[in-house]
Design a protein around this motif. Structure first.
Motif, mmCIF file in Angstrom:
data_model
loop_
_atom_site.group_PDB
_atom_site.id
_atom_site.type_symbol
_atom_site.label_atom_id
_atom_site.label_comp_id
_atom_site.label_asym_id
_atom_site.label_seq_id
_atom_site.Cartn_x
_atom_site.Cartn_y
_atom_site.Cartn_z
ATOM 1 N N ILE A 7 3.322 27.874 -111.147
ATOM 2 C CA ILE A 7 3.537 28.534 -112.436
ATOM 3 C C ILE A 7 3.397 30.049 -112.298
ATOM 4 C CG2 ILE A 7 2.510 28.870 -114.735
ATOM 5 C CD1 ILE A 7 1.916 25.846 -114.753
ATOM 6 N N ASN A 8 2.482 30.487 -111.436
ATOM 7 C CA ASN A 8 2.226 31.916 -111.268
ATOM 8 C C ASN A 8 3.041 32.552 -110.150
ATOM 9 O OD1 ASN A 8 0.078 32.777 -113.255
ATOM 10 N ND2 ASN A 8 -0.893 30.956 -112.395
ATOM 11 N N GLY A 9 4.091 31.843 -109.712
ATOM 12 C CA GLY A 9 5.072 32.485 -108.851
ATOM 13 C C GLY A 9 5.046 32.129 -107.387
ATOM 14 N N TYR A 10 4.049 31.376 -106.937
ATOM 15 C CA TYR A 10 3.999 31.014 -105.520
ATOM 16 C C TYR A 10 5.065 29.963 -105.203
ATOM 17 C CZ TYR A 10 -0.360 33.597 -104.985
ATOM 18 O OH TYR A 10 -1.305 34.598 -104.943
ATOM 19 N N ARG A 11 5.735 30.164 -104.100
ATOM 20 C CA ARG A 11 6.809 29.252 -103.709
ATOM 21 C C ARG A 11 6.552 28.596 -102.356
ATOM 22 N NH1 ARG A 11 7.055 29.591 -108.217
ATOM 23 N NH2 ARG A 11 8.699 30.438 -109.560
ATOM 24 N N LEU A 12 5.439 28.937 -101.716
ATOM 25 C CA LEU A 12 5.036 28.290 -100.465
ATOM 26 C C LEU A 12 3.682 27.641 -100.682
ATOM 27 C CD1 LEU A 12 5.191 29.721 -96.833
ATOM 28 C CD2 LEU A 12 3.212 28.447 -97.638
ATOM 29 N N ILE A 13 3.604 26.340 -100.399
ATOM 30 C CA ILE A 13 2.359 25.593 -100.509
ATOM 31 C C ILE A 13 2.011 25.048 -99.126
ATOM 32 C CG2 ILE A 13 1.156 23.718 -101.668
ATOM 33 C CD1 ILE A 13 2.142 25.933 -103.572
ATOM 34 N N ASP A 14 0.790 25.348 -98.666
ATOM 35 C CA ASP A 14 0.371 25.010 -97.308
ATOM 36 C C ASP A 14 -0.796 24.028 -97.344
ATOM 37 O OD1 ASP A 14 0.313 26.258 -94.211
ATOM 38 O OD2 ASP A 14 -1.636 25.580 -94.937
ATOM 39 N N THR A 15 -0.580 22.835 -96.782
ATOM 40 C CA THR A 15 -1.638 21.833 -96.684
ATOM 41 C C THR A 15 -1.681 21.305 -95.250
ATOM 42 O OG1 THR A 15 -2.545 19.800 -97.658
ATOM 43 C CG2 THR A 15 -0.146 19.923 -97.439
ATOM 44 N N ALA A 16 -2.443 20.244 -95.021
ATOM 45 C CA ALA A 16 -2.560 19.659 -93.686
ATOM 46 C C ALA A 16 -3.143 18.260 -93.787
ATOM 47 C CB ALA A 16 -3.457 20.518 -92.781
ATOM 48 N N GLN A 17 -2.833 17.458 -92.786
ATOM 49 C CA GLN A 17 -3.368 16.091 -92.714
ATOM 50 C C GLN A 17 -4.891 16.095 -92.828
ATOM 51 O OE1 GLN A 17 -2.694 14.401 -88.853
ATOM 52 N NE2 GLN A 17 -3.427 12.370 -89.402
ATOM 53 N N ILE A 18 -5.551 16.987 -92.096
ATOM 54 C CA ILE A 18 -7.009 16.979 -92.021
ATOM 55 C C ILE A 18 -7.660 17.471 -93.318
ATOM 56 C CG2 ILE A 18 -7.292 19.315 -91.113
ATOM 57 C CD1 ILE A 18 -9.180 16.143 -89.923
ATOM 58 N N TYR A 19 -6.906 18.155 -94.186
ATOM 59 C CA TYR A 19 -7.498 18.648 -95.430
ATOM 60 C C TYR A 19 -7.830 17.507 -96.387
ATOM 61 C CZ TYR A 19 -5.600 23.265 -94.074
ATOM 62 O OH TYR A 19 -5.280 24.433 -93.424
ATOM 63 N N GLY A 20 -7.137 16.388 -96.237
ATOM 64 C CA GLY A 20 -7.411 15.248 -97.100
ATOM 65 C C GLY A 20 -6.933 15.435 -98.528
ATOM 66 N N ASN A 21 -5.990 16.347 -98.748
ATOM 67 C CA ASN A 21 -5.530 16.579 -100.118
ATOM 68 C C ASN A 21 -4.007 16.628 -100.234
ATOM 69 O OD1 ASN A 21 -4.923 19.103 -99.012
ATOM 70 N ND2 ASN A 21 -6.618 20.163 -100.024
ATOM 71 N N GLU A 22 -3.328 15.925 -99.333
ATOM 72 C CA GLU A 22 -1.866 15.901 -99.404
ATOM 73 C C GLU A 22 -1.384 15.183 -100.670
ATOM 74 O OE1 GLU A 22 -0.214 16.013 -94.850
ATOM 75 O OE2 GLU A 22 -1.309 14.206 -95.463
ATOM 76 N N ALA A 23 -2.091 14.149 -101.100
ATOM 77 C CA ALA A 23 -1.681 13.451 -102.322
ATOM 78 C C ALA A 23 -1.782 14.371 -103.526
ATOM 79 C CB ALA A 23 -2.540 12.203 -102.532
ATOM 80 N N GLY A 24 -2.895 15.089 -103.629
ATOM 81 C CA GLY A 24 -3.053 16.042 -104.720
ATOM 82 C C GLY A 24 -2.040 17.174 -104.646
ATOM 83 N N THR A 25 -1.726 17.602 -103.422
ATOM 84 C CA THR A 25 -0.720 18.646 -103.241
ATOM 85 C C THR A 25 0.632 18.183 -103.774
ATOM 86 O OG1 THR A 25 -1.849 19.585 -101.313
ATOM 87 C CG2 THR A 25 0.504 20.048 -101.537
ATOM 88 N N GLY A 26 1.018 16.963 -103.416
ATOM 89 C CA GLY A 26 2.285 16.418 -103.894
ATOM 90 C C GLY A 26 2.327 16.294 -105.412
ATOM 91 N N ASP A 27 1.210 15.836 -106.000
ATOM 92 C CA ASP A 27 1.145 15.736 -107.464
ATOM 93 C C ASP A 27 1.298 17.117 -108.097
ATOM 94 O OD1 ASP A 27 0.797 13.008 -107.388
ATOM 95 O OD2 ASP A 27 -1.398 13.084 -107.602
ATOM 96 N N GLY A 28 0.629 18.100 -107.506
ATOM 97 C CA GLY A 28 0.704 19.457 -108.038
ATOM 98 C C GLY A 28 2.093 20.052 -107.949
#
Length: 279
Positions: free
Chosen positions: A41-62
């Protein structure tokens, strides 16, 4: 040099990547969706996650929530994830990628990285990434935390040159030699922890420069990187901080201030040393 939050660089395979992105390291999965949505919403167009972060599901939802809120399309968002290279075989790497894609709820990734080189145990993982890339499941492939000797080993057998090496980089760890090697081989440098996990925000020299430009210490550090064409991944869980971190395009650091920031280098890490970190 990028001039806005949505400006992109062109990688060595023609893929375009935003110069300043939002990272989600150490954000709990349950909180990640809202952070990513606010970032989009605030303009970011690159989202960076990783397998080890344990938050890929939340990233996808977001990502889905952010797209719904803004009317953007999937192809407007650049999504990076990383395989935790615990001496993985070819088949294990492919399986890890498919699991990440499922958790994210996406049909493809824009960028997939080998997260750490380990004890030079990345050959099969890289070959798997090449196969996934050639199959069209990933737009671009690269590495993270690779030193020059790791890259030299990789390039000795790679049929696809990494597009990016994502490394710890900030004024206390300027990585000049590694950056030069990347430039020579067409490998862009992307900085993680560009604010040294907040440790640089109270540095007297940086605060003095910040006062001169009426900017925050964080904005000065990010501008220092931008003026050197270093790609950035910055973590923030608060919308106001996201906005502040992106407010770096209305000023330019003078040469003398760039030199003052460059002089802060001590080859000091806040994260692990890639030459000794293994799993």
């Amino acid at each position: 040099m990028i001039q806005s939050l949505t400006d992109t660089y062109t990688l060595n395979n023609g893929t375009k990547i935003p110069g300043l992105g939002l990272g989600v390291f150490q954000i709990p999965d349950a909180e990640t969706a809202n952070v990513v949505k606010e970032g989009i919403i605030n303009g970011y167009r690159l989202i960076d996650t990783a397998q080890i972060y344990g938050n890929e599901a939340g990233t996808g939802d977001g990502i889905r929530q952010g797209l719904a809120a803004t009317g953007l399309k999937r192809e407007d968002i650049f999504v990076t994830s990383k395989v935790w290279n615990a001496h993985l075989t070819y088949d294990e790497t492919v399986a890890a990628f498919e699991e990440s894609l499922t958790r994210l709820g996406l049909e493809y990734l824009d960028l997939y990285l080998i997260h750490w080189p380990g004890a030079d145990a990345f050959k099969e993982s890289w070959q798997a990434l090449e196969a996934l890339y050639k199959a069209g499941k990933i737009k671009a492939i690269g590495v993270s935390n690779f030193q020059i000797h790791h890259l030299e080993a990789l390039l000795s057998y790679a049929t696809v040159v990494p597009v990016i090496n994502q490394i710890e980089l900030h004024p206390k760890l300027s990585q000049v030699e590694l950056r030069a090697f990347g430039k020579e081989h067409g490998i862009k440098i992307q900085a993680w922890s560009p604010l040294m996990q907040g440790q640089l925000l109270t540095h007297p020299e940086i605060l003095t420069i910040a006062d001169k430009y009426n900017k925050s210490a964080a904005q000065i550090i990010l501008r220092w990187a931008i003026q050197q064409d270093i790609l950035l991944v910055v973590k923030s869980v608060h919308a106001d901080r996201m906005i502040s971190n992106s407010d770096v395009f209305d000023f330019k650091l003078e040469r003398e201030d760039m030199d003052r920031l460059n002089a802060l280098n001590e080859s000091l890490r806040v994260g692990p040393n890639p030459d000794s970190f293994d799993f």
